[in-house]
Design a protein around this motif. Sequence first.
Motif, PDB file in Angstrom:
ATOM      1  N   ASP A  90       3.271  -5.893   4.159  1.00  0.00           N
ATOM      2  CA  ASP A  90       2.740  -6.945   3.317  1.00  0.00           C
ATOM      3  C   ASP A  90       3.866  -7.826   2.785  1.00  0.00           C
ATOM      4  O   ASP A  90       4.764  -7.341   2.093  1.00  0.00           O
ATOM      5  N   GLU A 143      -9.793  -6.633  -2.298  1.00  0.00           N
ATOM      6  CA  GLU A 143      -8.907  -6.924  -1.189  1.00  0.00           C
ATOM      7  C   GLU A 143      -8.761  -5.706  -0.294  1.00  0.00           C
ATOM      8  O   GLU A 143      -8.742  -4.568  -0.770  1.00  0.00           O
ATOM      9  N   PRO A 144      -8.650  -5.924   1.022  1.00  0.00           N
ATOM     10  CA  PRO A 144      -8.442  -4.806   1.941  1.00  0.00           C
ATOM     11  C   PRO A 144      -7.075  -4.181   1.712  1.00  0.00           C
ATOM     12  O   PRO A 144      -6.177  -4.814   1.148  1.00  0.00           O
ATOM     13  N   PRO A 145      -6.891  -2.956   2.128  1.00  0.00           N
ATOM     14  CA  PRO A 145      -5.616  -2.266   1.855  1.00  0.00           C
ATOM     15  C   PRO A 145      -4.466  -2.871   2.644  1.00  0.00           C
ATOM     16  O   PRO A 145      -4.623  -3.312   3.773  1.00  0.00           O
ATOM     17  N   PHE A 175      -0.073  -2.214   3.415  1.00  0.00           N
ATOM     18  CA  PHE A 175       0.978  -1.206   3.370  1.00  0.00           C
ATOM     19  C   PHE A 175       2.306  -1.857   3.747  1.00  0.00           C
ATOM     20  O   PHE A 175       2.361  -3.011   4.181  1.00  0.00           O
ATOM     21  N   PHE A 195     -14.738  -0.453   4.725  1.00  0.00           N
ATOM     22  CA  PHE A 195     -14.326  -1.212   3.545  1.00  0.00           C
ATOM     23  C   PHE A 195     -15.555  -1.895   2.953  1.00  0.00           C
ATOM     24  O   PHE A 195     -16.245  -2.664   3.619  1.00  0.00           O
TER      25      PHE A 195
END
Length: 246
Positions: free
Chosen positions: A9, A169-171, A173, A211
Amino acid sequence: MYAFYAHCDPLTTERITKQDQLIPLFIVDLVGNVPGMSGLLVSCAFSASLSSVSSGMNALAAIAAEDFIKPNFKDIDDKKLTIITKFFSAGCGLFGIVLAFIASVMGDILNSTLLLMGIVSGPVLGVFTLGVFFPWSTSKGVLTGLFVGSICGIGYAVGIQRNPSPTFEPPLFIDGCSVGDVTTINPYTSYMNELNMTSMEHIVQPTDAPFIAGEVSGYNFYSLSYLTSVLWLGLFAWSLVWRSVS
């Protein structure tokens, strides 16, 4: 972009400071190895924006010439009017540049821009359609409707800002980033290269929990997405203009 940056990210690694910078970063990471390609794509995006801005500046200059200069200076010739109009257009351009510097420290400018468009477009559209369908409307009624629609639109936009919609929000990493560096590696490309085709069945099986975008009960009166604010906020202000006049 989510698939590309899901395991590295840019916000978490502080490669960028706000989400508005994602698209230029994505262009550079995607085609940055091709000489000149990233600059070409970024220049295309700026050219599309500048074409709209330039037409808006010319429209503002033309409106000022017709509504303010000609009525007050009836004996002005076309040459002087053209020069004054060009200076006014240049002044609008300089003002836009100043606003661009101010916008750079305002955070998410897209949110503010769409809200502002929703506030302005609704009352203006209400007055325009009122003149088309009811040409006998009086100036006092039209100004009253414009004022009421604008004030209510501003109030609702402030409510949206103070009571934002819950976001899910989607995850994301950072396990796909290079060790000791923040350079993004596309985790899907490298992972698929190492993946044996016999294990593809395990990936496509819907075993993981999906999700979920959230509960509807978490929304309130002001839970209007900024992406739809131009439509719904404008429609709200437009209806108030008509209601006030009627």
